[in-house]
Design a protein around this motif. Sequence first.
Motif, short mmCIF file in Angstrom:
data_model
loop_
_atom_site.label_atom_id
_atom_site.label_comp_id
_atom_site.label_asym_id
_atom_site.label_seq_id
_atom_site.Cartn_x
_atom_site.Cartn_y
_atom_site.Cartn_z
N TYR A 58 0.71 -1.26 0.03
CA TYR A 58 -0.12 -0.04 0.01
C TYR A 58 0.76 1.19 0.06
CZ TYR A 58 -3.68 -3.26 1.63
OH TYR A 58 -4.67 -4.10 1.87
N LEU A 81 -4.44 -11.83 0.82
CA LEU A 81 -5.42 -11.05 1.18
C LEU A 81 -6.58 -11.26 0.20
CD1 LEU A 81 -4.06 -7.70 2.95
CD2 LEU A 81 -4.72 -9.94 4.16
N SER A 86 -9.28 -4.75 1.08
CA SER A 86 -8.05 -4.61 0.63
C SER A 86 -8.22 -4.33 -0.91
CB SER A 86 -7.40 -6.12 0.59
OG SER A 86 -5.73 -5.60 0.21
N CYS A 90 -6.42 -0.62 -2.73
CA CYS A 90 -5.61 -0.65 -3.79
C CYS A 90 -6.10 -0.05 -5.02
CB CYS A 90 -5.29 -2.40 -4.23
SG CYS A 90 -4.58 -2.91 -2.93
#
Length: 182
Positions: A58, A81, A86, A90
């Motif tokens: 990240y 993940l 998540s 992203c």
Amino acid sequence: MLVVDDDRTNRMMVTYRLEINGIHAVAAESGQQALGIMRTESFDVVLLDILMPQMDGYTTLELMKNDPALRDTPVVMISQLDEVDSVIRCLELGAEDYLPKPLNSLLLMARINGILLRKRLTDMEEDYDNQLGVLIEALNTAEKDAFDPESLNPVADRNDRLGECARTLQRIIPAVSRHGHP
């Protein structure tokens, strides 16, 4: 292509998959190392793992997108993940795509080929726009009686309609200038 993953086995497997598909790959084991490599070498795509020590994916992605020299490089996030939050994070940070681990080779290549195709089309569009700028500049100089037909040689060498236009201008502008037409 740059593959960024702290796990040596993952880096080697992904790099190998890319290489057997004809894509040259460079590997980095951390976000910090990846940023250093990207400042000396350009890449068409970066595969970036999320879960890494020191600097996670990240943060690396965020730093890339805030750097004018790196922000346009497409990034595909890869991670074990498999949480929607998540994926969303992203994409909001500017990732082009998100793939879960373990990576499916066919899906990986399909996504990379799609990104590379978009990049080639964008590069072609930029080149076309630059060449069109050369034609416009030639017309502006012709208006001021300062036209140099050789200034159009790079465009005239093209085998498309833009090249045809440049070759026509190379013939017509000097003829018009000699006869005193505006």
